[in-house]
Design a protein around this motif. Structure first.
Motif, PDB file in Angstrom:
ATOM      1  N   VAL A 204       0.831  -1.217   0.000  1.00 19.51           N
ATOM      2  CA  VAL A 204       0.000   0.000   0.000  1.00 19.51           C
ATOM      3  C   VAL A 204       0.863   1.265   0.000  1.00 19.51           C
ATOM      4  CG1 VAL A 204      -1.846  -1.215   1.237  1.00 19.51           C
ATOM      5  CG2 VAL A 204      -0.289   0.260   2.516  1.00 19.51           C
ATOM      6  N   LEU A 205       2.173   1.091   0.127  1.00 17.13           N
ATOM      7  CA  LEU A 205       3.091   2.235   0.038  1.00 17.13           C
ATOM      8  C   LEU A 205       3.836   2.139  -1.286  1.00 17.13           C
ATOM      9  CD1 LEU A 205       3.360   1.196   3.300  1.00 17.13           C
ATOM     10  CD2 LEU A 205       4.787   3.201   3.301  1.00 17.13           C
ATOM     11  N   ALA A 206       4.104   3.306  -1.867  1.00 18.96           N
ATOM     12  CA  ALA A 206       4.932   3.307  -3.069  1.00 18.96           C
ATOM     13  C   ALA A 206       6.379   3.052  -2.644  1.00 18.96           C
ATOM     14  CB  ALA A 206       4.820   4.663  -3.757  1.00 18.96           C
ATOM     15  N   GLY A 234       2.110  -1.489  -7.806  1.00 17.22           N
ATOM     16  CA  GLY A 234       1.332  -0.599  -8.682  1.00 17.22           C
ATOM     17  C   GLY A 234      -0.101  -0.386  -8.215  1.00 17.22           C
ATOM     18  N   PHE A 235      -0.405  -0.803  -6.980  1.00 19.68           N
ATOM     19  CA  PHE A 235      -1.769  -0.621  -6.467  1.00 19.68           C
ATOM     20  C   PHE A 235      -1.779   0.241  -5.196  1.00 19.68           C
ATOM     21  CE2 PHE A 235      -1.868  -4.613  -8.880  1.00 19.68           C
ATOM     22  CZ  PHE A 235      -2.851  -4.289  -9.795  1.00 19.68           C
ATOM     23  N   ASP A 236      -0.805   1.161  -5.089  1.00 16.01           N
ATOM     24  CA  ASP A 236      -0.750   1.987  -3.867  1.00 16.01           C
ATOM     25  C   ASP A 236      -1.661   3.210  -3.960  1.00 16.01           C
ATOM     26  OD1 ASP A 236       0.983   4.390  -4.828  1.00 16.01           O
ATOM     27  OD2 ASP A 236       2.093   2.615  -5.475  1.00 16.01           O
ATOM     28  N   HIS A 237      -2.211   3.504  -5.129  1.00 16.43           N
ATOM     29  CA  HIS A 237      -3.159   4.624  -5.295  1.00 16.43           C
ATOM     30  C   HIS A 237      -2.573   5.950  -4.819  1.00 16.43           C
ATOM     31  CE1 HIS A 237      -6.714   2.080  -6.336  1.00 16.43           C
ATOM     32  NE2 HIS A 237      -5.946   1.183  -5.737  1.00 16.43           N
ATOM     33  N   GLY A 238      -1.285   6.141  -5.068  1.00 17.51           N
ATOM     34  CA  GLY A 238      -0.679   7.439  -4.743  1.00 17.51           C
ATOM     35  C   GLY A 238       0.075   7.442  -3.435  1.00 17.51           C
ATOM     36  N   GLY A 239       0.011   6.351  -2.659  1.00 15.94           N
ATOM     37  CA  GLY A 239       0.827   6.279  -1.446  1.00 15.94           C
ATOM     38  C   GLY A 239       0.011   5.965  -0.215  1.00 15.94           C
ATOM     39  N   ALA A 241      -2.134   5.759   2.921  1.00 14.71           N
ATOM     40  CA  ALA A 241      -3.326   6.457   3.417  1.00 14.71           C
ATOM     41  C   ALA A 241      -3.998   7.334   2.372  1.00 14.71           C
ATOM     42  CB  ALA A 241      -3.024   7.267   4.684  1.00 14.71           C
ATOM     43  N   ARG A 242      -3.552   7.271   1.121  1.00  8.52           N
ATOM     44  CA  ARG A 242      -4.272   7.979   0.051  1.00  8.52           C
ATOM     45  C   ARG A 242      -5.465   7.128  -0.360  1.00  8.52           C
ATOM     46  NH1 ARG A 242      -0.079  11.282  -2.117  1.00  8.52           N
ATOM     47  NH2 ARG A 242       0.426  12.441  -0.235  1.00  8.52           N
ATOM     48  N   ARG A 264     -10.151   0.952   4.585  1.00  4.99           N
ATOM     49  CA  ARG A 264      -9.756   1.636   3.339  1.00  4.99           C
ATOM     50  C   ARG A 264      -8.257   1.645   3.064  1.00  4.99           C
ATOM     51  NH1 ARG A 264     -15.000   1.343   3.133  1.00  4.99           N
ATOM     52  NH2 ARG A 264     -16.176   3.097   2.324  1.00  4.99           N
ATOM     53  N   ILE A 265      -7.420   1.716   4.108  1.00  4.14           N
ATOM     54  CA  ILE A 265      -5.987   1.986   3.884  1.00  4.14           C
ATOM     55  C   ILE A 265      -5.249   0.745   3.388  1.00  4.14           C
ATOM     56  CG2 ILE A 265      -3.846   2.714   5.058  1.00  4.14           C
ATOM     57  CD1 ILE A 265      -5.625   4.564   6.763  1.00  4.14           C
ATOM     58  N   TYR A 266      -5.708  -0.421   3.799  1.00  2.49           N
ATOM     59  CA  TYR A 266      -5.062  -1.670   3.373  1.00  2.49           C
ATOM     60  C   TYR A 266      -6.012  -2.568   2.580  1.00  2.49           C
ATOM     61  CZ  TYR A 266      -1.283  -0.539   6.619  1.00  2.49           C
ATOM     62  OH  TYR A 266      -0.236   0.069   7.264  1.00  2.49           O
ATOM     63  N   VAL A 267      -7.125  -2.923   3.197  1.00  2.00           N
ATOM     64  CA  VAL A 267      -7.975  -3.980   2.621  1.00  2.00           C
ATOM     65  C   VAL A 267      -8.580  -3.536   1.284  1.00  2.00           C
ATOM     66  CG1 VAL A 267      -9.987  -5.446   3.037  1.00  2.00           C
ATOM     67  CG2 VAL A 267      -8.429  -4.920   4.923  1.00  2.00           C
ATOM     68  N   ALA A 268      -8.971  -2.261   1.179  1.00  3.26           N
ATOM     69  CA  ALA A 268      -9.569  -1.781  -0.080  1.00  3.26           C
ATOM     70  C   ALA A 268      -8.560  -1.889  -1.221  1.00  3.26           C
ATOM     71  CB  ALA A 268     -10.049  -0.336   0.081  1.00  3.26           C
TER      72      ALA A 268
END
Ligand SMILES: Cc1ncc(COP(=O)(O)O)c(C=O)c1O
Length: 297
Positions: A204-206, A234-239, A241-242, A264-268
């Motif tokens: 979840v982090l870039a 490639g699935f961090d959505h910008g970093g 907690a974004r 939202r921060i991990y599971v989503a």
């Protein structure tokens, strides 16, 4: 003797969900509802903290100290565990500027559970794993003799706890997928699966630094590489907690379809990645995929 709160818990539920985005590709989707493993220490928090808290109590510690950012689930879980077990807890929090502001909801919950919060500069926080900086931070926090749990709770004992999650999934799926922050949950999970089962981590982090971290965590816990794992980048959505609007809408829809609260921060990000990877044909027809629900909102 272990504290009653730390007795082994029954396996968390494993449920099949019917979702056409997976069914259309011949993929069975199971949810490992590890968010239900403990009422106050959901998912990987229980897996990682329970062995550490047992070790702390067995060694006669009355206090646990750990590290986290202002929204850390790990700090919250450690504070709750302290209340349940009657252990004092200290949280060393990134950002000395926060000391003069009202506590956010997450830190307020830590404080309400009795955690002492010590705010430190970002540069000290970055160097907290260096022994001299760590000892100074603990001394300044008045927690010099406390049992230390690292940021995110990922140490050798935590990995062994997460291997227990893998044991519960033996024989149940071809691929077991989990969201990664520090990578500790994936590192332990992979070690606990059967040979032939594969663990897939979604960072979840870039950054792309996680593979090396996971190898070194496994080295410390198991003496070398363990299990078959890989990362889907490639699935961090910008970093960290974004949560862009599209991810928010996806998570709300997934939760509504399948009747559970999507963190939202991990599971989503995990579930989004699995939908995308399935659509692009990553999993062969006939694959059984288990997604680990590691936490609650
Ligand atoms: C809900 C949830 N899922 C997954 C993770 C990632 O765990 P790890 O740091 O072991 O990769 C965390 C980390 O705190 C979390 O809170």
């Amino acid at each position: 003797m272990s504290h009653p709160e730390l007795r082994p818990r029954p396996p968390s539920p494993l449920v099949e969900v019917v979702d056409e985005r997976f069914a259309a590709r011949g993929v069975r989707l199971l949810l490992k509802r590890d968010d239900l493993v403990h009422p106050e220490l959901p998912g990987n928090k229980w897996r990682k903290l329970a062995p550490n808290l047992r070790a702390a109590l067995e060694a006669g510690h009355g206090e646990v100290v750990t590290f986290g950012g202002a929204y850390s689930n790990h700090l919250r879980a450690t504070a709750a565990a302290g209340r349940l077990l009657g252990l004092r807890t200290t949280g060393i929090v990134r950002g000395d500027e926060l000391a003069d502001r009202p506590l956010n909801d997450s830190l307020a919950r830590c404080a309400a559970d009795g955690m002492r919060l010590c705010f430190v500069t970002r540069s000290d926080y970055r160097r907290k794993a260096e022994p001299r900086t760590r000892d100074r931070l603990l001394a300044e926090a008045g927690a010099a003799g406390a049992y230390v749990v690292p940021e995110g709770g990922s140490n050798a004992l935590a990995l062994r706890g997460c291997a227990g999650l893998g044991h519960e999934l033996r024989g149940a799926a071809d691929v077991v997928a989990v969201a990664c922050g520090t990578g500790g949950t994936l590192a332990g999970l992979a070690a606990g699966l059967d040979p032939g089962q594969r663990a897939l981590g979604v960072p979840v982090l870039a950054g792309g630094f996680l593979g090396a971290e996971i190898r070194s965590l496994q080295e410390a816990a198991f003496g070398g590489p363990a299990g078959d794992w890989s990362l889907a980048e490639g699935f961090d959505h910008g970093g960290y907690a974004r949560v862009p609007d599209a991810l928010e809408a996806f998570a709300a829809d997934f939760g509504a379809r399948h009747g559970f609260p999507v963190e939202r921060i991990y599971v989503a990000k995990l579930l989004w990645a699995l939908v995308a990877l399935t659509a692009s044909g990553t999993f062969p027809d006939g694959t059984t995929l288990a997604a680990v629900v590691t936490g609650r909102p």
